[in-house]
Design a protein around this motif. Structure first.
Motif, PDB file in Angstrom:
ATOM      1  N   ASN A   1       0.849  -1.187   0.000  1.00  0.00           N
ATOM      2  CA  ASN A   1       0.000   0.000   0.000  1.00  0.00           C
ATOM      3  C   ASN A   1       0.886   1.240   0.000  1.00  0.00           C
ATOM      4  O   ASN A   1       1.585   1.504   0.979  1.00  0.00           O
ATOM      5  CB  ASN A   1      -0.909   0.020   1.240  1.00  0.00           C
TER       6      ASN A   1
ATOM      7  N   ALA B   1       0.990   4.484   0.800  1.00  0.00           N
ATOM      8  CA  ALA B   1       0.166   5.392   1.599  1.00  0.00           C
ATOM      9  C   ALA B   1       0.436   6.848   1.275  1.00  0.00           C
ATOM     10  O   ALA B   1      -0.390   7.719   1.555  1.00  0.00           O
ATOM     11  CB  ALA B   1       0.414   5.147   3.086  1.00  0.00           C
TER      12      ALA B   1
ATOM     13  N   SER C   1      -3.531  13.588   4.635  1.00  0.00           N
ATOM     14  CA  SER C   1      -3.734  13.093   3.275  1.00  0.00           C
ATOM     15  C   SER C   1      -3.149  11.697   3.066  1.00  0.00           C
ATOM     16  O   SER C   1      -3.383  11.072   2.031  1.00  0.00           O
ATOM     17  CB  SER C   1      -3.106  14.065   2.260  1.00  0.00           C
ATOM     18  N   TRP C   2      -2.421  11.189   4.052  1.00  0.00           N
ATOM     19  CA  TRP C   2      -1.807   9.875   3.902  1.00  0.00           C
ATOM     20  C   TRP C   2      -2.877   8.787   3.939  1.00  0.00           C
ATOM     21  O   TRP C   2      -3.831   8.863   4.722  1.00  0.00           O
ATOM     22  CB  TRP C   2      -0.790   9.625   5.009  1.00  0.00           C
ATOM     23  N   LYS C   3      -2.704   7.783   3.133  1.00  0.00           N
ATOM     24  CA  LYS C   3      -3.687   6.704   3.022  1.00  0.00           C
ATOM     25  C   LYS C   3      -3.163   5.443   3.707  1.00  0.00           C
ATOM     26  O   LYS C   3      -2.950   4.401   3.079  1.00  0.00           O
ATOM     27  CB  LYS C   3      -4.010   6.445   1.555  1.00  0.00           C
TER      28      LYS C   3
END
Length: 440
Positions: A154, A156, A175-177
């Motif tokens: 992932n 991120a 904003s990090w996933k």
């Protein structure tokens, strides 16, 4: 040939070493402590080698305030790139083993059923989170994809997004996933979240430990919490850190600690046996996770069990790292690594101040909020190839060496590692002033 003291070297790595250490190393390579043997010739299992190992660990613990009851220090080989692979093979194995134990504790004992449950967990839940902020974290992420498969990775954060496809910023944490943990409403924790604290190629550095990765109450390392891994190869021992924020820190030695051939690893003991067992290789093969089990020389459990001496550790390289660490302990005393942090910050400020002063001539590449203290990356006259060539030639005439930017991005890069003395930074600042004013 000019004497060593005349050269101001700003290479990104292998980097400059303190002159007293180099001088002592030259003698030790020939005849260490009047033993008649050089350090590169002694057995890595000898009492001499074991003392070097113990002393280096002790001084590193002092310098960084490492909680010795919680962390183990390993000395490995393979550099930072080997670290990319080691993190994946070791921590995915930890992820698998913790879930295997949970299945066994639930009452399922049939091996085929355990494997079936694990396969389902791997397919549905296994993720590795990467914060891609520069060339080295990008390579680490690509290695994870190569080893275990793209579906398990992932990204991120990719700092190139919204920045014209280039590195040079770190977007806001919101904003990090990141993969959600159970505590955040997700199904499970990722195997780990990985970031590179300082990007040598792109001149980007995290200014502090990310708030979103800090843990709340409870024991670190549980299934519901993220394991945090940091590559500190290029800013290790340059500022005070809270080691407890991290589960693994690794650093190639050849920037701030020594010469290539040694990789330092600080790892939380809860990730090692007996607290976390190593899953059987036969089980890992049944799960069809590529890259597992990994090479035994990159296996943290094996290296820890053997006090970093499973295979032949380069003792000469270790001794140099130990001397550098010991000199920092002696120099800064009670200040510990904070003393070196003050020096590093001061040197970086001198360089950035003159670059900002002449904005019509110099352009610092990364955003101001993420500027690296270690690798100052900038362009001359907007990246004009001929002018940058002229700049580098002028620097060479003044014996200012190692300033050419990485081949992948070009430009100029002044690496401000611990062994670069203040007077060399002052020489560079004078040259930057003179060049900007046509006196080069």
């Amino acid at each position: 040939m000019p004497p060593r003291s005349f050269i101001a070297y700003f290479g990104a790595g292998p980097a400059a070493l303190p002159t007293p250490v180099i001088e002592s190393a030259a003698a030790a390579l020939v005849n260490y402590n009047d033993s008649g043997l050089g350090l590169a010739e002694i057995s890595h299992r000898s009492p001499t080698a074991n003392k070097i190992l113990a002393d280096t660990k002790e001084n590193l613990n002092k310098l960084l305030d490492i909680p010795e009851d919680e962390y183990e220090i390993l000395f490995m080989q393979g550099g930072g790139s080997g670290g990319f692979s080691a993190v994946v093979s070791n921590l995915v194995s930890v992820w698998v083993e913790r879930r295997r134990q949970a299945i066994l504790n639930s009452g399922v004992t049939d091996e085929d059923e355990v494997v079936k449950e694990l396969k389902k967990m791997v397919e549905e839940d296994l993720k590795m989170d990467y914060l891609v902020t520069g060339s080295w974290s990008l390579k680490a992420m690509q290695e994870a994809k190569r080893l275990v498969g793209e579906q398990f990775v992932n990204v991120a954060l990719d700092a190139r997004e919204g920045n014209e496809g280039k590195f040079g910023q770190i977007p806001a944490e919101e904003s990090w996933k990141l993969t959600k943990t159970k505590r955040e409403g997700g199904k499970a924790a990722p195997a780990f979240v990985y970031f590179c604290d300082n990007e040598t190629v792109d001149g980007v550095e995290f200014q502090q430990f990310p708030e979103v990765l800090k843990k709340g109450e409870g024991e670190r390392g549980g299934d519901d919490e993220r394991l945090v891994v940091a590559d500190m190869s290029s800013n290790f021992l340059t500022r005070k850190i809270d080691v407890r924020n991290f589960d693994i820190i690794f650093a190639g030695a050849q920037k701030n600690v020594g010469i290539a051939g040694i990789t330092l690893v600080i790892i939380r003991k809860s990730l090692l046996p007996p607290q976390t067992a190593t899953p059987p290789p036969a089980l890992l093969r049944k799960l069809h996770i590529g890259g597992l089990p990994g090479p035994i020389v990159l296996d943290y459990a094996t290296i820890a069990k053997n006090n970093s001496l499973y295979n032949t550790l380069p003792i000469f390289n270790l001794w140099i790292a130990g001397e550098v660490i010991a000199s920092l302990v002696k120099t800064y005393g009670d200040k510990k690594v904070s003393g070196q942090e003050e020096v590093a910050n001061h040197k970086a400020a001198l360089i950035y101040d003159v670059l900002d002063k002449y904005e019509q001539v110099y352009r610092v590449v990364p955003e101001k909020s993420v500027r690296s203290r270690m690798n100052v990356c900038f362009r001359v006259y907007g990246g004009d190839a001929e002018k940058e060539k002229d700049f580098l030639q002028g620097a060479e005439k003044r014996l200012l060496q190692g300033l050419k930017g990485h081949r992948s991005v070009g430009g100029i890069r002044a690496s401000n590692y611990n062994a670069v003395p203040l007077e060399d930074v002052e020489k560079l600042v004078i040259y930057l002033e003179d060049y900007a004013n046509g006196r080069a």
